[in-house]
Design a protein around this motif. Sequence first.
Motif, PDB file in Angstrom:
ATOM      1  N   LYS A   1       4.650   5.481  -2.487  1.00 54.71           N
ATOM      2  CA  LYS A   1       5.248   6.589  -1.494  1.00 54.71           C
ATOM      3  C   LYS A   1       6.777   6.364  -1.632  1.00 54.71           C
ATOM      4  CE  LYS A   1       6.293   7.783   2.972  1.00 54.71           C
ATOM      5  NZ  LYS A   1       6.411   7.100   4.353  1.00 54.71           N
TER       6      LYS A   1
ATOM      7  N   PRO B   1       3.914  21.097  11.776  1.00 58.34           N
ATOM      8  CA  PRO B   1       3.589  20.819  10.319  1.00 58.34           C
ATOM      9  C   PRO B   1       2.238  20.406  10.412  1.00 58.34           C
ATOM     10  CG  PRO B   1       4.846  18.880  11.489  1.00 58.34           C
ATOM     11  CD  PRO B   1       4.807  19.919  12.676  1.00 58.34           C
TER      12      PRO B   1
ATOM     13  N   GLN C   1       0.901  -1.309  -0.010  1.00 57.57           N
ATOM     14  CA  GLN C   1      -0.145   0.132  -0.076  1.00 57.57           C
ATOM     15  C   GLN C   1       0.738   1.440   0.218  1.00 57.57           C
ATOM     16  OE1 GLN C   1      -2.480  -1.071   3.435  1.00 57.57           O
ATOM     17  NE2 GLN C   1      -4.202  -0.269   2.160  1.00 57.57           N
ATOM     18  N   ARG C   2       1.901   1.256   0.458  1.00 58.12           N
ATOM     19  CA  ARG C   2       2.864   2.362   0.712  1.00 58.12           C
ATOM     20  C   ARG C   2       3.960   2.451  -0.160  1.00 58.12           C
ATOM     21  NH1 ARG C   2       4.052   2.055   7.088  1.00 58.12           N
ATOM     22  NH2 ARG C   2       5.380   3.724   6.621  1.00 58.12           N
TER      23      ARG C   2
ATOM     24  N   TYR D   1       3.394  24.541   7.147  1.00 59.84           N
ATOM     25  CA  TYR D   1       3.603  24.581   8.350  1.00 59.84           C
ATOM     26  C   TYR D   1       2.454  25.839   9.027  1.00 59.84           C
ATOM     27  CZ  TYR D   1       7.962  22.232   7.898  1.00 59.84           C
ATOM     28  OH  TYR D   1       8.893  21.160   7.579  1.00 59.84           O
TER      29      TYR D   1
ATOM     30  N   ARG E   1      20.596  16.466   5.976  1.00 59.98           N
ATOM     31  CA  ARG E   1      21.683  17.238   5.412  1.00 59.98           C
ATOM     32  C   ARG E   1      22.555  17.921   6.262  1.00 59.98           C
ATOM     33  NH1 ARG E   1      17.882  21.344   3.449  1.00 59.98           N
ATOM     34  NH2 ARG E   1      17.840  22.972   5.029  1.00 59.98           N
TER      35      ARG E   1
ATOM     36  N   ASP F   1      11.782  22.517   4.287  1.00 59.07           N
ATOM     37  CA  ASP F   1      12.097  21.654   5.430  1.00 59.07           C
ATOM     38  C   ASP F   1      11.835  22.513   6.741  1.00 59.07           C
ATOM     39  OD1 ASP F   1      14.534  22.896   5.762  1.00 59.07           O
ATOM     40  OD2 ASP F   1      15.421  21.277   4.256  1.00 59.07           O
ATOM     41  N   LEU F   2      12.112  21.692   7.833  1.00 59.45           N
ATOM     42  CA  LEU F   2      11.887  22.476   9.297  1.00 59.45           C
ATOM     43  C   LEU F   2      12.948  23.589   9.407  1.00 59.45           C
ATOM     44  CD1 LEU F   2      10.021  22.054  11.773  1.00 59.45           C
ATOM     45  CD2 LEU F   2      12.148  20.737  12.672  1.00 59.45           C
TER      46      LEU F   2
ATOM     47  N   ALA G   1       7.479  13.764  10.134  1.00 56.30           N
ATOM     48  CA  ALA G   1       6.272  14.554  10.217  1.00 56.30           C
ATOM     49  C   ALA G   1       6.597  16.247   9.960  1.00 56.30           C
ATOM     50  CB  ALA G   1       5.500  14.378  11.412  1.00 56.30           C
ATOM     51  N   ALA G   2       7.703  16.448  10.869  1.00 49.62           N
ATOM     52  CA  ALA G   2       8.116  17.970  10.624  1.00 49.62           C
ATOM     53  C   ALA G   2       9.233  18.207   9.540  1.00 49.62           C
ATOM     54  CB  ALA G   2       8.553  18.495  11.923  1.00 49.62           C
ATOM     55  N   HIS G   3       9.493  17.153   8.677  1.00 49.39           N
ATOM     56  CA  HIS G   3      10.519  17.571   7.691  1.00 49.39           C
ATOM     57  C   HIS G   3      11.718  17.909   8.298  1.00 49.39           C
ATOM     58  CE1 HIS G   3       7.090  16.730   4.944  1.00 49.39           C
ATOM     59  NE2 HIS G   3       6.432  17.360   5.691  1.00 49.39           N
ATOM     60  N   ILE G   4      12.247  17.330   9.347  1.00 53.45           N
ATOM     61  CA  ILE G   4      13.474  17.728   9.687  1.00 53.45           C
ATOM     62  C   ILE G   4      14.528  17.102   8.701  1.00 53.45           C
ATOM     63  CG2 ILE G   4      15.430  17.143  11.342  1.00 53.45           C
ATOM     64  CD1 ILE G   4      13.445  17.323  13.474  1.00 53.45           C
ATOM     65  N   PRO G   5      15.218  17.995   8.001  1.00 50.64           N
ATOM     66  CA  PRO G   5      16.124  17.627   6.777  1.00 50.64           C
ATOM     67  C   PRO G   5      17.414  16.578   7.143  1.00 50.64           C
ATOM     68  CG  PRO G   5      16.748  19.837   7.505  1.00 50.64           C
ATOM     69  CD  PRO G   5      15.624  19.275   8.382  1.00 50.64           C
TER      70      PRO G   5
ATOM     71  N   LYS H   1       8.646  12.707  14.613  1.00 50.23           N
ATOM     72  CA  LYS H   1       8.801  14.139  14.498  1.00 50.23           C
ATOM     73  C   LYS H   1       9.646  14.325  13.362  1.00 50.23           C
ATOM     74  CE  LYS H   1       9.717  18.593  16.468  1.00 50.23           C
ATOM     75  NZ  LYS H   1       9.853  19.204  17.618  1.00 50.23           N
TER      76      LYS H   1
END
Lengths: 414, 128
Positions: A84, B115, A80-81, B4, A170, B92-93, A164-168, A161
């Motif tokens: 993505k 987010p 299913q995923r 966000y 890099r 991004d964050l 969900a919060a898109h902590i990069p 987190k």
Amino acid sequence: MTDPAVEAAIARVHREEWARVVAALTRRFGDLDIAEEAAAEAFAVAVERWPRDGLPPNPGGWLSTTATRRAIDRIRRESQRMAKHQAALMLHDSTRPDPSGPVEDDRLRLVFTCCHPALSMEARVALTLRLIGGLTVAEIARAFLVQETTMAQRITRAKTKIRAAHIPYRVPSGQDIHERLAGVLAVVYLIFNEGYLASQGKDLLRVDLTEEAIRLGRLLLVLVPEDGEVAGLLALMLLTDARRSARVSATGELVTLQEQDRGAWDRGLIVEGQELVRERVRAVAAGAGPPGRYQLLAAINAVHTVAPSSSDTDWSQVLTLYDRLAALDPSPIVRLNRAVAVAELDGPAVALAQVDRLADGLDAYHALHATRADLLRRLGRSAESRTAYDRAIALAANPAERAYLTRRRDQLRG
Amino acid sequence: MARYLLSVFGPTDPPASGGSSSRSELLQEWADTGAFNDKLQREGHFVFADGLEPASTATTVDGRGERPVFTDGPYLETKEHLGGFWVIEAADLDEALALAAEGSRACRGAVEVRPFNTPESIQALLDS
């Protein structure tokens, strides 16, 4: 059937390759969960097969290939995923750097993600130990004296987190990197101190954490060799850890620097730490910019470890270094440590006056009272010294430290 | 790009703009916030932003029962309430946090960065 040589080799490969495998998978699949699980599975397969088949010629490559296959299997299972993750995979492939440019180690990206300032300090420590250090959740939970389920939750919440919060994933750009790197070093130093000072529990030292912190410090020096504070932190940890075995007596009592058997210090670690400090001194002389906090603390420890005895210590050098440290970090704890050097140079009365000025801010800090108690003892003010020892004993969390303070208090006369 | 919510929290009762110094401070704050909004627009981050009337003007509605219940006041009884917000898009964050720091300076308030759901996170919720 288990061959100790193979077992040792597996342990070594695990130490050396874990972070690399997790980091490469994270980049490829864009997901820490998949990376961590697939890496763990690959190592489990190795533990099962290598004792039977022998080590593959390129263990790191074998682990990466096996882990990648496992990750792809998992993604296929979760059909299913799948869409993505295929999208994620393509996205991440497209960001792969130009192979002709400088190769940025994936492990450094992983370090910055694990130590991101948007995560709680506890979460940063746990993620770093799990994803970079390769400790199991059970090991991390044991080291921090919490339930395994609590630690597992902490790690899961942090990974959620990040996603969900898109902590990069890099390495921060030029102007941010110094501040962010300082945050990474703080995580490593906290892990070291948690092992070395053991704020909770019955053991004064938790060797697994100090060793892990030093290993992380060595890795950071490989990844960011140009940053003086990285070398400074590693030197500081080496020079501190070198004194580990002399720091606790056979009866489990803390032994202060003054009273330590210097012959019991680890010469190998001292030589390595001092060489790093010397390199930094040369770099600063050549215009590398002023030394930061860790370099100054390492230099102070280098002065201590070079002295054959406490009385031979170059205290004026120590004081000069503390003055520079206080200019960077005017915290009362730095001034308290500086006062110890003042006592050696200008006598306990001068030092006591300085310590007393810090008393309001540091009243709840056992080291303030322990330092006061010692200075009062040297001044022959036994009754006041006893009161200060009582206060220090009441505040000290560590049994070895309490045992030491109690003995000193009971030796007071009058 | 990720979306966000940047929420600004402040005291329940906003300071009265009686004195001339507080009035000029308020005007400066609005000017700074306006300039920040312009920057968000210019750089393609802006989705929506606005300020709210004091929390004491809120009405809480519970429509889960047979008949809706209306209660005077905000849902949470706290000393500080949502005073305004931005909805932004950022890579991004790290980018969102840098923008939030600028917004916080402009509007003189602490900013919470959170987010929004994504199609992937909703799918993951369904799968779990």
